[in-house]
Scaffold this motif. Sequence first.
Motif, mmCIF file in Angstrom:
data_model
loop_
_atom_site.group_PDB
_atom_site.id
_atom_site.type_symbol
_atom_site.label_atom_id
_atom_site.label_comp_id
_atom_site.label_asym_id
_atom_site.label_seq_id
_atom_site.Cartn_x
_atom_site.Cartn_y
_atom_site.Cartn_z
ATOM 1 N N ASP A 180 0.688 -1.316 0.342
ATOM 2 C CA ASP A 180 0.141 0.186 -0.147
ATOM 3 C C ASP A 180 0.850 1.022 0.305
ATOM 4 O OD1 ASP A 180 0.651 -0.900 2.716
ATOM 5 O OD2 ASP A 180 -0.601 0.270 2.992
ATOM 6 N N ARG A 181 1.812 1.057 0.444
ATOM 7 C CA ARG A 181 3.220 1.973 0.322
ATOM 8 C C ARG A 181 3.925 2.144 1.213
ATOM 9 N NH1 ARG A 181 -0.408 6.410 5.043
ATOM 10 N NH2 ARG A 181 -1.846 4.738 3.428
ATOM 11 N N VAL A 182 5.139 2.667 0.861
ATOM 12 C CA VAL A 182 7.028 2.611 1.456
ATOM 13 C C VAL A 182 7.140 2.898 2.679
ATOM 14 C CG1 VAL A 182 9.324 2.732 0.433
ATOM 15 C CG2 VAL A 182 7.646 1.839 -1.126
ATOM 16 N N VAL A 183 7.804 2.837 3.244
ATOM 17 C CA VAL A 183 7.287 3.161 4.870
ATOM 18 C C VAL A 183 9.223 3.445 5.506
ATOM 19 C CG1 VAL A 183 5.016 3.145 5.603
ATOM 20 C CG2 VAL A 183 6.265 1.338 5.894
ATOM 21 N N ALA A 184 9.715 2.049 4.482
ATOM 22 C CA ALA A 184 10.788 2.091 5.338
ATOM 23 C C ALA A 184 12.124 1.812 4.218
ATOM 24 C CB ALA A 184 10.896 0.560 5.911
ATOM 25 N N VAL A 185 12.955 2.491 4.481
ATOM 26 C CA VAL A 185 14.594 1.942 2.805
ATOM 27 C C VAL A 185 15.165 1.382 3.624
ATOM 28 C CG1 VAL A 185 15.647 3.140 1.681
ATOM 29 C CG2 VAL A 185 13.467 4.271 1.487
ATOM 30 N N PHE A 186 16.122 0.385 2.863
ATOM 31 C CA PHE A 186 16.799 -0.967 3.179
ATOM 32 C C PHE A 186 18.036 -0.077 2.390
ATOM 33 C CE2 PHE A 186 13.901 -2.803 5.559
ATOM 34 C CZ PHE A 186 14.178 -3.548 6.670
ATOM 35 N N ILE A 187 19.320 -0.265 2.842
ATOM 36 C CA ILE A 187 20.407 0.423 2.007
ATOM 37 C C ILE A 187 20.757 -1.011 1.393
ATOM 38 C CG2 ILE A 187 22.434 1.586 1.684
ATOM 39 C CD1 ILE A 187 19.414 3.072 1.326
ATOM 40 N N HIS A 188 21.615 -1.195 1.019
ATOM 41 C CA HIS A 188 22.496 -1.880 0.411
ATOM 42 C C HIS A 188 23.901 -1.485 -0.577
ATOM 43 C CE1 HIS A 188 18.942 -4.893 1.116
ATOM 44 N NE2 HIS A 188 18.608 -3.618 0.545
ATOM 45 N N HIS A 189 24.678 -2.477 -0.580
ATOM 46 C CA HIS A 189 26.000 -2.813 -1.289
ATOM 47 C C HIS A 189 26.003 -3.793 -2.706
ATOM 48 C CE1 HIS A 189 29.986 -3.979 0.475
ATOM 49 N NE2 HIS A 189 28.590 -4.822 0.564
ATOM 50 N N ILE A 212 20.747 7.480 -10.641
ATOM 51 C CA ILE A 212 20.047 6.194 -9.723
ATOM 52 C C ILE A 212 19.592 5.639 -11.045
ATOM 53 C CG2 ILE A 212 18.382 6.234 -8.180
ATOM 54 C CD1 ILE A 212 18.482 9.351 -7.571
ATOM 55 N N TYR A 213 19.051 4.527 -10.384
ATOM 56 C CA TYR A 213 18.626 3.753 -12.002
ATOM 57 C C TYR A 213 17.311 2.978 -11.940
ATOM 58 C CZ TYR A 213 22.610 3.977 -14.822
ATOM 59 O OH TYR A 213 23.867 4.143 -15.790
ATOM 60 N N GLU A 214 16.344 2.921 -12.619
ATOM 61 C CA GLU A 214 15.486 1.724 -11.947
ATOM 62 C C GLU A 214 15.644 0.438 -11.660
ATOM 63 O OE1 GLU A 214 10.560 0.633 -13.254
ATOM 64 O OE2 GLU A 214 12.448 1.726 -14.730
ATOM 65 N N GLY A 215 15.546 -0.198 -10.455
ATOM 66 C CA GLY A 215 15.376 -1.701 -10.423
ATOM 67 C C GLY A 215 14.647 -2.260 -11.039
ATOM 68 N N ARG A 216 14.069 -3.503 -10.086
ATOM 69 C CA ARG A 216 12.971 -3.895 -9.458
ATOM 70 C C ARG A 216 11.328 -3.300 -10.725
ATOM 71 N NH1 ARG A 216 12.345 -9.018 -7.540
ATOM 72 N NH2 ARG A 216 10.785 -9.870 -6.788
ATOM 73 N N ALA A 217 11.375 -4.158 -11.905
ATOM 74 C CA ALA A 217 9.813 -4.226 -12.100
ATOM 75 C C ALA A 217 8.339 -3.756 -11.674
ATOM 76 C CB ALA A 217 9.538 -5.173 -13.112
ATOM 77 N N GLY A 218 7.965 -2.827 -11.598
ATOM 78 C CA GLY A 218 6.543 -2.304 -11.712
ATOM 79 C C GLY A 218 6.238 -0.575 -11.381
ATOM 80 N N GLY A 219 7.251 -0.380 -11.464
ATOM 81 C CA GLY A 219 6.878 1.568 -11.719
ATOM 82 C C GLY A 219 8.117 2.564 -10.305
ATOM 83 N N ILE A 220 8.629 3.219 -11.381
ATOM 84 C CA ILE A 220 8.614 4.005 -10.177
ATOM 85 C C ILE A 220 8.018 4.678 -9.411
ATOM 86 C CG2 ILE A 220 10.168 5.850 -10.509
ATOM 87 C CD1 ILE A 220 11.875 5.884 -13.231
ATOM 88 N N ASP A 221 6.942 5.143 -9.381
ATOM 89 C CA ASP A 221 6.372 5.436 -8.378
ATOM 90 C C ASP A 221 5.904 4.626 -7.613
ATOM 91 O OD1 ASP A 221 7.168 8.816 -9.599
ATOM 92 O OD2 ASP A 221 6.205 7.918 -11.370
ATOM 93 N N ARG A 222 5.882 3.640 -7.919
ATOM 94 C CA ARG A 222 4.623 2.880 -7.427
ATOM 95 C C ARG A 222 5.221 1.788 -6.308
ATOM 96 N NH1 ARG A 222 1.091 -0.481 -10.591
ATOM 97 N NH2 ARG A 222 -0.443 -0.956 -9.115
#
Length: 256
Positions: free
Chosen positions: A82-91, A135-145
Amino acid sequence: MGPPRPLLILFGCVPGLLALLALVMGVAGVDRTAPRAAVPEPPPVAARLSVPRPVARPPIVPRSKWLDAATTREQPPPRYDDRVVAVFIHHTDSPNGYDCADVPRIIRDVYAGQTGAKQWDDIGYNFLVDRCGTIYEGRAGGIDRPVTGAHTQGFNHRSAGIAAIGTFTGGAPVPKAMTEAIARLVAWKLGLAGVDPRGTVRLVSSNSLSRYAAGTATVLSTVSGHNAAFMTSCPGAALTARLPQIRALAARYQGR
């Protein structure tokens, strides 16, 4: 690291002992019929009551610019929260001295490794950021979604995974352009749900392969390293040390 899906149970009024019996049977039924991984918990009250905090979306290179027909694999439709409430940082745990013009190939290699040897349905990260700040889009599905990723075992729901391209173990330099781009991306993505990058969020593990058994609720920073949720050294000691700066900068971009 595989992605997961939802379930809800509602009881009517049942008099006396029948109500208690129905409740016990219902709970047992949930345990038998649906794995925890498929049941995203509702967002915490703070996230539900928060209002969007609009931030200009930073420039993001679409996946069509790095994924060619020869590399593309068949995959199922994307899944969403439904929304994004957290971000995980990777390398990405790949070499640091690359030419930024070569990044599309590097991302193709990551994609090929994750969908090939690891047999994932797509690249796991929602976004990737190079040392030049692109910045690059990774996983498919929509940048804004709010696309459900496959980046953080147990905590893919309501989170976005951002991978810094390179290896950032202790002593490795972390480019300023990279951390600034990550902060802008975090500010925008969390701003859509009104989430403060300096805050915390209550998340529920969907997979016992994470640091927390399935069903365990835990409070994490809204901007966390991969190692906060999974037994790993990712995103490396050098990038982990930069997380406070990224949080503060992202909050500033949100006008906080």
